[in-house]
Design an enzyme around this catalytic site. Structure first.
Site, PDB file in Angstrom:
ATOM      1  N   SER A 360       0.824  -1.214   0.000  1.00 47.64           N
ATOM      2  CA  SER A 360       0.000   0.000   0.000  1.00 47.64           C
ATOM      3  C   SER A 360       0.861   1.268   0.000  1.00 47.64           C
ATOM      4  O   SER A 360       1.810   1.368  -0.776  1.00 47.64           O
ATOM      5  CB  SER A 360      -0.973  -0.054   1.187  1.00 47.64           C
ATOM      6  OG  SER A 360      -2.051   0.819   0.985  1.00 47.64           O
ATOM      7  N   ASP A 474      -5.548  -3.567  -3.234  1.00 44.64           N
ATOM      8  CA  ASP A 474      -4.620  -3.216  -2.163  1.00 44.64           C
ATOM      9  C   ASP A 474      -4.072  -4.449  -1.434  1.00 44.64           C
ATOM     10  O   ASP A 474      -4.836  -5.308  -0.982  1.00 44.64           O
ATOM     11  CB  ASP A 474      -5.345  -2.319  -1.159  1.00 44.64           C
ATOM     12  CG  ASP A 474      -4.413  -1.582  -0.218  1.00 44.64           C
ATOM     13  OD1 ASP A 474      -3.342  -2.114   0.091  1.00 44.64           O
ATOM     14  OD2 ASP A 474      -4.765  -0.466   0.209  1.00 44.64           O
TER      15      ASP A 474
END
Length: 599
Positions: A360, A474
């Site tokens: 991320s 993600d």
């Protein structure tokens, strides 16, 4: 033989070393844990029945399933223990060094061999037959305790990979791609770096080609590390180097035309096949993209290294000897800016980072770090791309997501260009979540900006990345702190930087539904809750990895968790504050716990 006296001191390792140096089999056996408590008469009787013989590199000592014919002691050289893979084939599961025993468990149990054992190099072994072993047990039952202890330790190691000792690589061979590879120059710098860790000897063919195997054994016993430099061709010297080495470093000029290493034609030798190998690409800083991907396509190895200066050589030395320092960066939205402060603190503490893994927002900071950005450059690039304007402000019809993702993609492309992960100065990986397979996807190769875009694709906020028939979102959705993935390729220390949130969403509102349209304006003005849809989606995307993060922290040598609870995950304007918190927390933690990294 009957005049041998049981030796009590010095320590057993010293005794074994001395016995090996003098090729004194009785003294060697007297120092083994299994036999060191025997009286001189029984010891003389046992050693008088021992068979001493040589195994050429690659030769099998015994195979899985064979009946046990005795236990073996390695006098010189090294043996490899191979266990069966669940899907077929075998894998190296252990090494037996000089002075160690193998095969005692099956002799004790009477069962067939559980594993296959082969010579990793030219090796001398001594065999204690089953008959002699039974005599030993009958007259000295205490030996059973030592045998049981060894058998239990090895069984536990086979069943639990975490208990297996990491390979202690001691001998390395540098394999030049061609005469222009400048392997001798790299070898000189590599040896200088290894000498910081212990006694190291550089061996060239001109000085050692005519030596006997005993000369090599003595050389390796006298040093902590030995570095051999092979020829570019599969000569007899090259074959000898490859047999003697625990690991291979394939050395090439980055700008050279990628072709197979001619010297590795010798690797078809069973004594050489299976050796750990890593690629070293020499070149000039700023030109890493030249041929890197072609080299790695031709030689898909466990790890590769870009070497442009002496600092890079030092990094290679740390990584290949298990002294590397890996850093793992978590997600956490705007809280992830604290990673920049951590970077500054580690640099101030003169802790060189050798490998980076992240997910991320941490993947973006980590990629810049791995690319060689300075602290000042990191501040400038991240500020202009993710702080000066909202990277999530390009709202769109919520068919796939709330925002189009165009801004994030454009900014990642601007900062990283067309660079590939394999071009980065440091070994690096980032993770995304593959919704197609339902598993974590680990990215060690490919376009930097593309896989960063996948790693930050918060479900519902940013659109997924669709590529090669797969859907990526993600990485924090499944693994927000991928320490386990770092451990797969790093034998060394790991610092985990956790900027995620254990508790992030709080509100005083009492709602079960959004107010009707005519009351919406009043509701927004008076009773607006402290959470919004982006915060909800961001937190929802990370909630499944919360329990896993606790387990990941346990795998790290040092965990840094800056106190960021006052910073919202979408508060991009908290940039400077998050950096300062990360810096101060790291400095304070290193003062208290930094010694753990040097053990």
């Amino acid at each position: 033989m009957r005049s041998i006296i049981r030796i009590v001191s010095p320590g057993p390792d010293t005794i074994i070393q001395s016995a090996l140096d003098r090729r004194n089999l009785p003294a060697l056996f007297a120092a083994l844990p299994l036999l060191r408590d025997l009286d001189s008469e029984l010891l003389a009787e046992v050693t008088g029945e021992v068979e001493w013989f040589s195994l050429p590199g690659g030769a099998m000592l015994f195979a899985a399933g064979q009946p046990a014919d005795g236990l073996y002691v390695v006098v010189n050289g090294a043996l490899g223990v191979y266990s069966m893979r669940p899907g077929g084939g075998s894998q190296l599961s252990g090494r037996v060094a000089a002075g160690e025993t193998v095969g005692e468990g099956e002799v004790f149990s009477g069962k067939p061999r559980a594993s296959s054992v082969s010579a990793l190099r030219d090796t001398e072994v001594a065999r204690l037959s089953v008959k002699t072993f039974e005599t030993l047990i009958a007259r000295h039952p205490q030996s059973l305790r030592q045998i049981a202890s060894l058998a239990i330790q090895r069984l536990e190691a086979l069943q639990n990979p975490e208990l297996r000792s990491k390979p202690n690589l001691k001998t390395f061979v540098l394999v030049p791609h061609d005469a222009a590879s400048d392997a001798p120059h790299f070898a000189s710098g590599f040896v200088d770096c290894l000498r910081r860790f212990g006694r190291t000897e550089l061996v060239l063919g001109a000085t050692a080609a005519e030596q006997t195997s005993h000369w090599f054994h003595r050389l390796e016993r006298a040093n902590d590390f030995v570095v051999y430099v092979a020829d570019p061709e599969p000569t007899n010297w090259t074959k000898l180097c490859l047999r003697q080495a625990d690991a291979m470093l394939l050395v090439a000029r980055r700008e050279s035309e990628p072709r197979p290493f001619r010297a590795l034609a010798a690797a078809a030798d069973p004594a050489i096949a299976g050796r750990p190998a890593e690629l070293v690409l020499l070149g000039n800083r700023g030109a890493r993209s030249i041929n890197s991907r072609r080299w790695l396509t031709l030689h898909p190895l466990r790890r590769h290294h870009h070497v442009d200066d002496p600092l890079d050589i030092a990094r290679v030395a740390r990584l290949v000897t298990g002294r590397g320092l890996g850093v793992v960066l978590s997600g956490g939205g705007a809280r992830g800016f604290a990673h920049i402060g951590v970077m500054r603190a580690l640099q101030s503490a003169k802790l060189p980072v050798d490998s980076i893994g992240a997910t991320s927002i941490g993947a973006i900071i980590g990629a810049g770090w791995a690319a060689g950005w300075t602290y000042a450059e990191m501040l400038e690039r991240v500020r202009r791309s993710f702080v000066d304007t909202n990277p999530l402000g390009d709202y769109t019809l919520p068919l796939l997501s709330l925002v189009s993702g165009r801004r994030v993609g454009q900014r990642l492309r601007r900062e990283f260009g067309e660079a590939h992960i394999e071009d980065l100065a440091l070994p690096y990986f980032c993770v995304s979540t593959n919704l197609t397979s339902g598993q974590v996807a680990v990215h060690r190769r490919g376009s930097v900006w593309l896989w960063l875009r996948a790693s930050v694709a918060i479900p519902g906020v940013l659109p997924p990345v669709f590529t090669q028939g797969n859907v990526h979102v993600d990485g924090a959705t499944i693994n927000n702190l991928p320490v386990d993935i770092m451990r797969e390729t790093l034998d060394g220390k790991v610092i985990a930087i956790d900027t995620g949130a254990d508790k992030t969403l709080e509100t005083q509102a009492e709602l079960t539904e959004v107010p009707s349209a005519w009351r919406l304006l009043a509701w927004l003005g008076r009773d607006r809750p402290r959470v919004n849809i982006v915060q909800i989606l961001l937190r929802s995307g990370m909630i499944n990895s919360a329990a896993a993060t606790m387990a990941q922290r346990e795998l790290a040598d040092l965990v840094l968790k800056p106190p960021l609870h006052r910073i919202d995950m979408l508060d991009w304007k908290a940039f400077d504050r998050a950096i300062e918190i990360g810096y101060r927390h790291t400095c304070e933690t290193l003062e208290r716990q930094g010694a753990a990294l040097s053990k």
